[in-house]
Design a protein around this motif. Structure first.
Motif, PDB file in Angstrom:
ATOM      1  N   ILE A 143       0.846  -1.204   0.000  1.00 22.20           N
ATOM      2  CA  ILE A 143       0.000   0.000   0.000  1.00 22.20           C
ATOM      3  C   ILE A 143       0.878   1.249   0.000  1.00 22.20           C
ATOM      4  O   ILE A 143       0.610   2.214  -0.713  1.00 22.20           O
ATOM      5  N   GLY A 144       1.973   1.214   0.788  1.00 25.02           N
ATOM      6  CA  GLY A 144       2.899   2.351   0.844  1.00 25.02           C
ATOM      7  C   GLY A 144       3.591   2.632  -0.475  1.00 25.02           C
ATOM      8  O   GLY A 144       3.992   3.765  -0.747  1.00 25.02           O
ATOM      9  N   ASN A 145       3.728   1.611  -1.315  1.00 27.36           N
ATOM     10  CA  ASN A 145       4.374   1.781  -2.622  1.00 27.36           C
ATOM     11  C   ASN A 145       3.455   2.398  -3.671  1.00 27.36           C
ATOM     12  O   ASN A 145       3.907   2.698  -4.777  1.00 27.36           O
ATOM     13  N   ILE A 146       2.172   2.576  -3.346  1.00 29.73           N
ATOM     14  CA  ILE A 146       1.232   3.184  -4.298  1.00 29.73           C
ATOM     15  C   ILE A 146       1.389   4.694  -4.208  1.00 29.73           C
ATOM     16  O   ILE A 146       1.160   5.298  -3.159  1.00 29.73           O
ATOM     17  N   VAL A 147       1.796   5.286  -5.321  1.00 31.81           N
ATOM     18  CA  VAL A 147       2.030   6.729  -5.349  1.00 31.81           C
ATOM     19  C   VAL A 147       1.321   7.318  -6.558  1.00 31.81           C
ATOM     20  O   VAL A 147       1.437   6.817  -7.674  1.00 31.81           O
ATOM     21  N   GLY A 148       0.573   8.386  -6.328  1.00 29.94           N
ATOM     22  CA  GLY A 148      -0.057   9.127  -7.409  1.00 29.94           C
ATOM     23  C   GLY A 148      -1.370   8.534  -7.883  1.00 29.94           C
ATOM     24  O   GLY A 148      -1.776   7.449  -7.475  1.00 29.94           O
ATOM     25  N   SER A 149      -2.004   9.283  -8.759  1.00 30.27           N
ATOM     26  CA  SER A 149      -3.279   8.843  -9.324  1.00 30.27           C
ATOM     27  C   SER A 149      -3.010   7.887 -10.485  1.00 30.27           C
ATOM     28  O   SER A 149      -1.879   7.767 -10.942  1.00 30.27           O
TER      29      SER A 149
END
Length: 171
Positions: A143-149
């Protein structure tokens, strides 16, 4: 000559009917609201994924397999072409059930599915992406690796007909 008790004679047609119905035919569970009145355009799912903007706003029917199910409450699925190993595919969202209940069972995972509804291409925020990843059982590191739209291909106001599962109604 042999006499069959009258009660057995009355019960026989019922037993024949039940045995004819049980275990035959494909089990299909429907979630959402099936499209009525509109002529559905049947489109190959791989074509939709290659050029989603071409189908945006169209009411379509696509077939594939369920590759992800919301683990929390079963209020969404992700579908992809059968056997493709695609984990993005098309996102199909339903109204979340009442607290404590579940809509789509986890047994839908890997099952054939036919989805109908309006295809839309949307941009989802980082927060929404993280929310769906959490719903799917992702680790806090993932989840922490998800960045941006990101862009998401989605079926809106649709129905999913999942084969091979049975939903037992609450009594």
């Amino acid at each position: 000559h042999l006499m069959m008790p009258r009660s057995m004679l009355l019960l026989l047609p019922v037993l024949i009917f039940l045995s004819a119905c049980h275990g035959h035919g494909l089990r299909v569970a429907t979630f959402g609201t099936p499209v009525t009145g509109d002529a559905l355009k049947k489109v190959e799912l791989a074509r939709v994924l290659e050029a989603p903007d071409q189908f945006s706003g169209s009411t379509i029917e696509i077939r594939g397999e369920v590759v992800e199910v919301c683990q929390r409450r079963g209020c969404w699925i992700r579908m992809a072409p059968t056997g493709s190993n695609d984990k993005e595919g098309v996102f199909v969202k339903f109204t979340c059930p009442i607290e404590g209940e579940r809509l789509i069972p986890m047994t839908a995972l890997g099952q054939p599915v036919r989805v109908e509804g309006t295809l839309i291409v949307v941009t989802i925020s980082e927060a929404e992406r993280r929310h769906y990843a959490s719903d799917a059982g992702a680790t806090s590191e993932e989840i922490g690796n998800i960045v941006g739209s990101a862009t998401q291909v989605r079926i809106a106001s649709g129905a999913a007909h999942v084969e091979g599962i049975e939903v037992i109604p609450e009594s």
